[in-house]
Motif scaffolding. Structure first.
Motif, short mmCIF file in Angstrom:
data_model
loop_
_atom_site.label_atom_id
_atom_site.label_comp_id
_atom_site.label_asym_id
_atom_site.label_seq_id
_atom_site.Cartn_x
_atom_site.Cartn_y
_atom_site.Cartn_z
N VAL A 210 0.82 -1.20 0.00
CA VAL A 210 0.00 0.00 0.00
C VAL A 210 0.86 1.26 0.00
CG1 VAL A 210 -1.65 1.33 1.37
CG2 VAL A 210 -1.97 -1.13 1.08
N GLU A 211 2.01 1.22 0.70
CA GLU A 211 2.83 2.42 0.80
C GLU A 211 3.47 2.81 -0.53
OE1 GLU A 211 5.28 -1.04 2.59
OE2 GLU A 211 3.19 -0.31 2.62
N THR A 212 3.42 1.93 -1.54
CA THR A 212 3.95 2.29 -2.86
C THR A 212 2.83 2.70 -3.82
OG1 THR A 212 3.81 0.06 -3.82
CG2 THR A 212 5.79 0.59 -2.54
N ALA A 213 1.57 2.55 -3.39
CA ALA A 213 0.44 2.97 -4.21
C ALA A 213 0.23 4.48 -4.03
CB ALA A 213 -0.81 2.21 -3.80
N VAL A 214 -0.09 5.18 -5.10
CA VAL A 214 -0.22 6.64 -5.08
C VAL A 214 -1.67 7.04 -4.88
CG1 VAL A 214 0.17 8.76 -6.39
CG2 VAL A 214 1.79 6.87 -6.57
N ARG A 215 -1.89 8.00 -4.00
CA ARG A 215 -3.24 8.50 -3.77
C ARG A 215 -3.80 9.08 -5.07
NH1 ARG A 215 -1.19 12.26 1.12
NH2 ARG A 215 -0.09 10.61 2.29
N PRO A 216 -5.07 8.81 -5.37
CA PRO A 216 -5.65 9.32 -6.63
C PRO A 216 -5.70 10.84 -6.66
CG PRO A 216 -7.01 7.57 -5.67
CD PRO A 216 -5.99 7.94 -4.63
N VAL A 217 -5.30 11.41 -7.79
CA VAL A 217 -5.40 12.85 -8.03
C VAL A 217 -5.80 13.04 -9.49
CG1 VAL A 217 -3.73 13.59 -6.28
CG2 VAL A 217 -2.92 12.96 -8.57
N PRO A 218 -6.39 14.18 -9.84
CA PRO A 218 -6.71 14.43 -11.24
C PRO A 218 -5.44 14.45 -12.09
CG PRO A 218 -7.86 15.97 -9.80
CD PRO A 218 -6.86 15.26 -8.95
N ARG A 219 -5.49 13.81 -13.24
CA ARG A 219 -4.36 13.82 -14.16
C ARG A 219 -4.86 13.53 -15.57
NH1 ARG A 219 -0.10 9.51 -12.41
NH2 ARG A 219 -0.84 9.50 -10.27
N ARG A 220 -4.02 13.71 -16.55
CA ARG A 220 -4.43 13.56 -17.95
C ARG A 220 -4.99 12.17 -18.22
NH1 ARG A 220 0.41 14.85 -21.77
NH2 ARG A 220 -1.20 15.03 -23.37
N VAL A 221 -4.27 11.16 -17.78
CA VAL A 221 -4.68 9.78 -17.97
C VAL A 221 -4.67 9.11 -16.59
CG1 VAL A 221 -4.19 7.58 -19.09
CG2 VAL A 221 -3.68 9.72 -20.28
N PRO A 222 -5.81 8.59 -16.14
CA PRO A 222 -5.83 7.98 -14.80
C PRO A 222 -4.95 6.73 -14.74
CG PRO A 222 -7.87 7.50 -15.98
CD PRO A 222 -7.11 8.49 -16.82
N VAL A 223 -4.38 6.49 -13.56
CA VAL A 223 -3.62 5.27 -13.33
C VAL A 223 -4.38 4.42 -12.32
CG1 VAL A 223 -1.43 6.41 -13.79
CG2 VAL A 223 -2.23 6.23 -11.44
N ARG A 224 -4.08 3.14 -12.31
CA ARG A 224 -4.78 2.22 -11.43
C ARG A 224 -4.63 2.63 -9.96
NH1 ARG A 224 -5.55 -3.16 -12.82
NH2 ARG A 224 -3.61 -3.20 -14.04
N ASP A 225 -5.73 2.60 -9.24
CA ASP A 225 -5.70 2.82 -7.80
C ASP A 225 -5.46 1.47 -7.14
OD1 ASP A 225 -5.96 3.56 -5.20
OD2 ASP A 225 -8.01 4.31 -5.36
N PHE A 226 -4.21 1.23 -6.71
CA PHE A 226 -3.87 -0.04 -6.13
C PHE A 226 -4.37 -0.20 -4.70
CE2 PHE A 226 -0.85 -0.52 -9.61
CZ PHE A 226 -0.86 -1.89 -9.82
N ALA A 227 -4.71 0.90 -4.05
CA ALA A 227 -5.14 0.81 -2.64
C ALA A 227 -6.36 1.68 -2.41
CB ALA A 227 -3.99 1.23 -1.73
N PRO A 228 -7.51 1.31 -2.96
CA PRO A 228 -8.72 2.12 -2.79
C PRO A 228 -9.04 2.35 -1.31
CG PRO A 228 -9.07 0.38 -4.41
CD PRO A 228 -7.76 0.10 -3.75
N GLY A 229 -9.23 3.61 -0.96
CA GLY A 229 -9.59 3.95 0.41
C GLY A 229 -8.44 3.99 1.39
N ALA A 230 -7.26 3.60 0.97
CA ALA A 230 -6.11 3.59 1.87
C ALA A 230 -5.28 4.86 1.70
CB ALA A 230 -5.25 2.36 1.63
N ASP A 231 -4.44 5.14 2.68
CA ASP A 231 -3.59 6.32 2.64
C ASP A 231 -2.25 5.94 2.03
OD1 ASP A 231 -2.70 8.88 3.00
OD2 ASP A 231 -2.17 8.62 5.11
N GLY A 232 -2.18 6.02 0.72
CA GLY A 232 -0.98 5.59 0.02
C GLY A 232 0.05 6.69 -0.09
N LEU A 233 0.90 6.58 -1.10
CA LEU A 233 2.01 7.50 -1.31
C LEU A 233 1.49 8.87 -1.74
CD1 LEU A 233 5.20 7.47 -1.44
CD2 LEU A 233 4.93 7.02 -3.88
#
Length: 329
Positions: A210-233
């Motif tokens: 989880v600590e290597t997964a990035v928190r979702p933010v707006p961006r040109r092309v979305p990337v996979r959310d590896f840790a939905p609901g968790a406090d990632g990178l």
């Protein structure tokens, strides 16, 4: 850019092939793979390193056909042969992927003396430095055209092709990625599979912590959310404004082509690292038929898309935590 240095212990000029192969296979442990499953195993015997797909590590929901499993094995194969070449021995590779999965994907042997090019030495040095950075990339600098051309050449040299998307093609990639995300997240089996590979026991040495997964933010092309609901990178201050998106594609769409796509992906990732670029392999856009078809349309249907690589300038002052690796082949 990396200096052309290589570990002199990697392959002793007159050492036994078994020792040389063991060292090359160890270098291949750093290869990236889908969900960091590391879905391969090597069998070393009689001066041969056999590369086998580990079907027990196949993602049943994300990768039911084994496309990404074989591609991941191809990345490991390229890492191993670069390690041998950089140390001054000729890597002899025989590829014989069996559509029935009855045998190994490839064999690697140690040949005679070999004079590696500086690019091969630098690629070997990049194996240890390369890592996946899923954070949005910095917005300050475009990637030079000459560098993108080198990445295309790297893919071609490994038996596949690379198409760098034009700016007007990126919105279609955005639609493909968003559609793939909607399709997969609506499937409970996908959520379960994702949870399994992001919550691995520490001794396993695999998966995406989880600590290597990035928190979702707006961006040109979305990337996979590896840790939905968790406090990632933390995503950092990048915007992906100058990120480039490159499609690894092949002429055919069979097991041999998937293996070649993996070798080409490795060549591209290592070359990008040598030239100071951050990289992020993106597989979700080939995991659903609809998204993969959109990518094929972006290629004018002249080839079969196997993977997308996001390229850009990372943030060296904020290093990304390393994903774990298994201890042996």
């Amino acid at each position: 850019m990396f200096s052309p240095m290589v570990d002199p212990e990697l392959v002793a000029p007159n050492g036994p092939p078994e020792e040389a192969l063991a060292r090359a296979v160890t270098a291949a442990l750093r290869a990236p793979s889908v969900f960091n499953t590391q879905p391969w195993h090597w069998r070393l015997h009689d001066g041969v390193a056999e590369l086998w797909a580990d079907r027990d590590r196949q993602l049943a929901t994300v990768d039911p056909d084994g496309r990404l499993l074989v591609l991941s094995c191809g990345v490991a194969l390229h890492h191993a042969r670069i390690a041998v070449a950089a140390a001054g021995r000729h890597p002899v590779v025989t590829r014989f992927p069996d559509p029935g999965h009855a045998g190994p994907l490839a064999e690697l042997r140690i040949g005679g003396p070999y004079e590696p090019a500086d690019e091969e030495r630098r690629a070997y040095a990049a194996i240890a430095a390369r890592h996946t950075d899923r954070r949005p990339y910095a917005a300050e600098t475009d990637i030079p055209r000459e560098t993108l051309a080198l990445l295309r050449d790297a893919a071609e040299s490994a038996g596949a092709h690379l198409h760098v998307l034009r700016d007007d093609q990126v919105p279609e990639l955005t639609v493909a990625a968003a559609g793939a995300s909607m399709t997969e997240t609506a499937d409970p089996a996908y959520s379960e599979e994702l949870n399994v590979w992001t919550h691995r026991p520490s001794p396993a040495g695999d998966g995406v912590p989880v600590e290597t997964a990035v928190r979702p933010v707006p961006r040109r092309v979305p990337v996979r959310d590896f840790a939905p609901g968790a406090d990632g990178l933390a995503p950092g201050g990048g915007t992906d404004r100058h990120a480039r998106y490159a499609v690894v594609f092949t002429d055919a769409d069979d097991v041999r082509a998937w293996l070649a796509a993996g070798e080409a992906t490795s060549a591209v990732l290592l070359a990008a690292t040598v030239h100071g670029l951050a990289t992020n392999p993106v597989s979700d856009v080939v995991e659903t038929p609809v998204a993969r078809d959109r990518l094929a349309a972006l290629l004018a249907r002249i080839g079969h898309p196997q993977l997308v690589v996001r390229l850009g300038r990372g943030t060296p002052a904020q290093p990304v935590p390393r994903t774990p690796r298994r201890a042996g082949p």
